[in-house]
Scaffold this motif. Structure first.
Motif, mmCIF file in Angstrom:
data_model
loop_
_atom_site.group_PDB
_atom_site.id
_atom_site.type_symbol
_atom_site.label_atom_id
_atom_site.label_comp_id
_atom_site.label_asym_id
_atom_site.label_seq_id
_atom_site.Cartn_x
_atom_site.Cartn_y
_atom_site.Cartn_z
ATOM 1 N N ARG A 33 0.854 -1.192 0.000
ATOM 2 C CA ARG A 33 0.000 0.000 0.000
ATOM 3 C C ARG A 33 0.891 1.243 0.000
ATOM 4 O O ARG A 33 1.960 1.264 0.601
ATOM 5 N N ARG A 34 0.438 2.296 -0.642
ATOM 6 C CA ARG A 34 1.266 3.496 -0.762
ATOM 7 C C ARG A 34 1.478 4.211 0.564
ATOM 8 O O ARG A 34 2.422 4.987 0.704
ATOM 9 N N ASP A 35 0.617 3.967 1.548
ATOM 10 C CA ASP A 35 0.767 4.662 2.831
ATOM 11 C C ASP A 35 1.812 4.004 3.729
ATOM 12 O O ASP A 35 2.196 4.559 4.750
ATOM 13 N N GLU A 36 2.291 2.810 3.342
ATOM 14 C CA GLU A 36 3.187 2.054 4.213
ATOM 15 C C GLU A 36 4.575 2.667 4.345
ATOM 16 O O GLU A 36 5.153 2.732 5.416
ATOM 17 N N GLU A 37 5.138 3.087 3.193
ATOM 18 C CA GLU A 37 6.547 3.452 3.169
ATOM 19 C C GLU A 37 6.787 4.299 1.933
ATOM 20 O O GLU A 37 6.106 4.142 0.920
ATOM 21 N N LYS A 38 7.751 5.211 2.003
ATOM 22 C CA LYS A 38 7.942 6.185 0.921
ATOM 23 C C LYS A 38 8.296 5.538 -0.420
ATOM 24 O O LYS A 38 7.911 6.059 -1.477
ATOM 25 N N ALA A 39 9.016 4.403 -0.406
ATOM 26 C CA ALA A 39 9.335 3.732 -1.660
ATOM 27 C C ALA A 39 8.073 3.141 -2.290
ATOM 28 O O ALA A 39 7.887 3.190 -3.508
ATOM 29 N N ARG A 40 7.196 2.593 -1.442
ATOM 30 C CA ARG A 40 5.964 2.006 -1.965
ATOM 31 C C ARG A 40 4.992 3.076 -2.461
ATOM 32 O O ARG A 40 4.108 2.789 -3.262
ATOM 33 N N ALA A 41 5.167 4.300 -1.986
ATOM 34 C CA ALA A 41 4.317 5.397 -2.459
ATOM 35 C C ALA A 41 4.586 5.714 -3.926
ATOM 36 O O ALA A 41 3.775 6.371 -4.583
ATOM 37 N N LYS A 42 5.708 5.249 -4.462
ATOM 38 C CA LYS A 42 6.066 5.516 -5.856
ATOM 39 C C LYS A 42 5.485 4.490 -6.820
ATOM 40 O O LYS A 42 5.596 4.658 -8.038
ATOM 41 N N GLU A 43 4.888 3.436 -6.305
ATOM 42 C CA GLU A 43 4.407 2.356 -7.145
ATOM 43 C C GLU A 43 3.149 2.732 -7.928
ATOM 44 O O GLU A 43 2.313 3.502 -7.471
ATOM 45 N N ARG A 44 3.012 2.148 -9.108
ATOM 46 C CA ARG A 44 1.752 2.149 -9.853
ATOM 47 C C ARG A 44 0.974 0.880 -9.456
ATOM 48 O O ARG A 44 1.482 0.006 -8.772
ATOM 49 N N PHE A 45 -0.269 0.794 -9.929
ATOM 50 C CA PHE A 45 -1.026 -0.444 -9.740
ATOM 51 C C PHE A 45 -0.317 -1.586 -10.466
ATOM 52 O O PHE A 45 -0.105 -2.651 -9.904
ATOM 53 N N PHE A 46 0.024 -1.350 -11.751
ATOM 54 C CA PHE A 46 0.774 -2.322 -12.540
ATOM 55 C C PHE A 46 2.224 -1.866 -12.560
ATOM 56 O O PHE A 46 2.556 -0.843 -13.159
ATOM 57 N N SER A 47 3.095 -2.615 -11.897
ATOM 58 C CA SER A 47 4.491 -2.224 -11.736
ATOM 59 C C SER A 47 5.382 -3.165 -12.544
ATOM 60 O O SER A 47 5.538 -4.341 -12.203
ATOM 61 N N HIS A 48 5.967 -2.648 -13.613
ATOM 62 C CA HIS A 48 6.769 -3.460 -14.522
ATOM 63 C C HIS A 48 8.092 -3.894 -13.883
ATOM 64 O O HIS A 48 8.733 -3.127 -13.172
ATOM 65 N N ARG A 49 8.485 -5.146 -14.136
ATOM 66 C CA ARG A 49 9.788 -5.661 -13.733
ATOM 67 C C ARG A 49 10.509 -6.177 -14.982
ATOM 68 O O ARG A 49 9.896 -6.851 -15.812
ATOM 69 N N ASP A 50 11.804 -5.871 -15.084
ATOM 70 C CA ASP A 50 12.549 -6.312 -16.263
ATOM 71 C C ASP A 50 12.890 -7.801 -16.162
ATOM 72 O O ASP A 50 12.470 -8.485 -15.229
ATOM 73 N N GLU A 51 13.674 -8.309 -17.117
ATOM 74 C CA GLU A 51 13.962 -9.744 -17.156
ATOM 75 C C GLU A 51 14.786 -10.214 -15.964
ATOM 76 O O GLU A 51 14.888 -11.415 -15.701
ATOM 77 N N PHE A 52 15.388 -9.268 -15.220
ATOM 78 C CA PHE A 52 16.130 -9.614 -14.015
ATOM 79 C C PHE A 52 15.290 -9.397 -12.753
ATOM 80 O O PHE A 52 15.793 -9.503 -11.632
ATOM 81 N N GLY A 53 14.015 -9.066 -12.940
ATOM 82 C CA GLY A 53 13.122 -8.852 -11.814
ATOM 83 C C GLY A 53 13.273 -7.500 -11.163
ATOM 84 O O GLY A 53 12.736 -7.258 -10.078
ATOM 85 N N GLN A 54 14.000 -6.588 -11.812
ATOM 86 C CA GLN A 54 14.304 -5.302 -11.204
ATOM 87 C C GLN A 54 13.259 -4.242 -11.540
ATOM 88 O O GLN A 54 12.591 -4.295 -12.568
ATOM 89 N N TRP A 55 13.144 -3.272 -10.642
ATOM 90 C CA TRP A 55 12.148 -2.193 -10.731
ATOM 91 C C TRP A 55 12.848 -0.862 -10.942
ATOM 92 O O TRP A 55 13.819 -0.544 -10.255
ATOM 93 N N ASP A 56 12.366 -0.089 -11.904
ATOM 94 C CA ASP A 56 12.895 1.254 -12.158
ATOM 95 C C ASP A 56 11.802 2.264 -11.824
ATOM 96 O O ASP A 56 10.885 2.468 -12.623
ATOM 97 N N PRO A 57 11.869 2.900 -10.646
ATOM 98 C CA PRO A 57 10.788 3.813 -10.243
ATOM 99 C C PRO A 57 10.645 5.041 -11.146
ATOM 100 O O PRO A 57 9.587 5.671 -11.156
ATOM 101 N N LYS A 58 11.688 5.367 -11.913
ATOM 102 C CA LYS A 58 11.638 6.547 -12.778
ATOM 103 C C LYS A 58 11.118 6.237 -14.172
ATOM 104 O O LYS A 58 10.976 7.141 -14.993
#
Length: 301
Positions: free
Chosen positions: A136-161
């Motif tokens: 949930r976005r209220d939990e922590e500042k990093a999670r506040a940056k998430e979209r509903f659908f959060s893409h992960r690359d082939e290495f499972g990594q997340w790019d918040p920008k």
């Protein structure tokens, strides 16, 4: 419960159900991340409502650190039996034995970081193309940056920008081979929303959330549960206290609260009065200012 609160919760419910139906429509092999905590339990409840009377089209995926509360594992197994759904367990213990990760040592040893490798291995082994999480976005500042659908690359990594826009609740689940998505149907919920929804829907939760007597010790102002794998410092002593969990995770990271809350109504009042955030007692979030974001970039939940 007031009409405003009921309407608010029904709007959140409808939004989450819409997101889950989008997952079922856009992905071929989705899984629902299940920890046995209140958020994942609410997600299972929402999934049941979203596809009733059919069975929910999600496998349950649990990443077991080997240091879980037994009450959590018992609740998980009972729920899986009740739902007749498939459960996939990714074992951190097995990852350690295979040399995929190293077990930490010392007083503050934790297997929380090791969960990332185990999770990514499970996603790869089962070919999951989406993993639904309870963040949930209220939990922590990093999670506040998430979209509903959060893409992960082939290495499972997340790019918040470099996340995809979500205008008018239009979700883009297109991906290349080897990539996957994390999906967060509870993004717009708060901790209070979750508890009020549990109360409104009369959802069963593990006994850990209610006040109970337990052997604990205090470390840096945080009460932690005594377990065979917990190494105490010379100045730390074991005491028996009435405590409860506000959030459930690995025993080594889960701070316990001194409490007298024995019902959902009591918990709601307690949450309303506290000035400490839900994850304020999670040891894994205190390792650095950017601990959560660093882990999420590497593939954490």
């Amino acid at each position: 419960m007031e009409n405003y609160t009921l309407n608010h919760l029904r709007e959140l419910e409808a939004e989450s159900i819409y997101v889950m139906r989008e997952v079922a429509a856009q992905f071929e092999n989705p899984a629902l991340l299940f920890s046995g905590g209140k958020d994942s339990i609410v997600m299972v409840h929402l999934a049941k409502k979203a596809f009733w009377p059919a069975r929910m089209p999600f496998v349950l995926l649990h990443i077991d650190t080997g240091h879980n509360f037994q009450e959590t594992l018992d609740f998980r197994d009972e729920l899986v039996a009740e739902l007749s759904v498939r459960l996939v367990v990714g074992s951190v213990e097995e990852s350690i034995k295979k040399g995929r990760v190293q077990d930490e040592t010392g007083y503050n040893a934790s297997r929380n970081v090791a969960q990332t490798t185990t999770l990514l291995d499970a996603i790869e082994a089962e070919k999951f193309d989406a993993a639904i999480g309870g963040g949930r976005r209220d939990e922590e500042k990093a999670r506040a940056k998430e979209r509903f659908f959060s893409h992960r690359d082939e290495f499972g990594q997340w790019d918040p920008k470099n996340q995809r826009p979500e205008l008018w609740n239009i979700f883009n689940g297109r991906k290349n081979m080897g990539e996957h998505f994390r999906v967060f149907p509870l993004s717009n919920w708060t901790e209070m929303d979750v508890w009020q929804y549990i109360y409104m829907e009369n959802i069963a939760i593990p006994s850990l959330y209610y006040t109970h007597s337990r052997e604990v010790f205090n470390r840096d102002g945080v009460w932690l549960a005594v377990a065979p794998f917990m190494k105490l410092k010379p100045n730390e002593k074991i005491e028996v206290k009435d405590v409860r969990c506000r959030t459930i995770g690995d025993i080594t990271n889960t701070g316990l609260y001194l409490s007298t809350a024995n019902s959902i109504e009591d918990i709601i009042q307690e949450v309303a009065a506290t000035r400490i955030t839900e994850r304020g007692m999670r040891a894994d979030d205190k390792r650095s200012e950017s601990a959560m974001e660093d882990r999420k970039k590497e593939g954490y939940f």
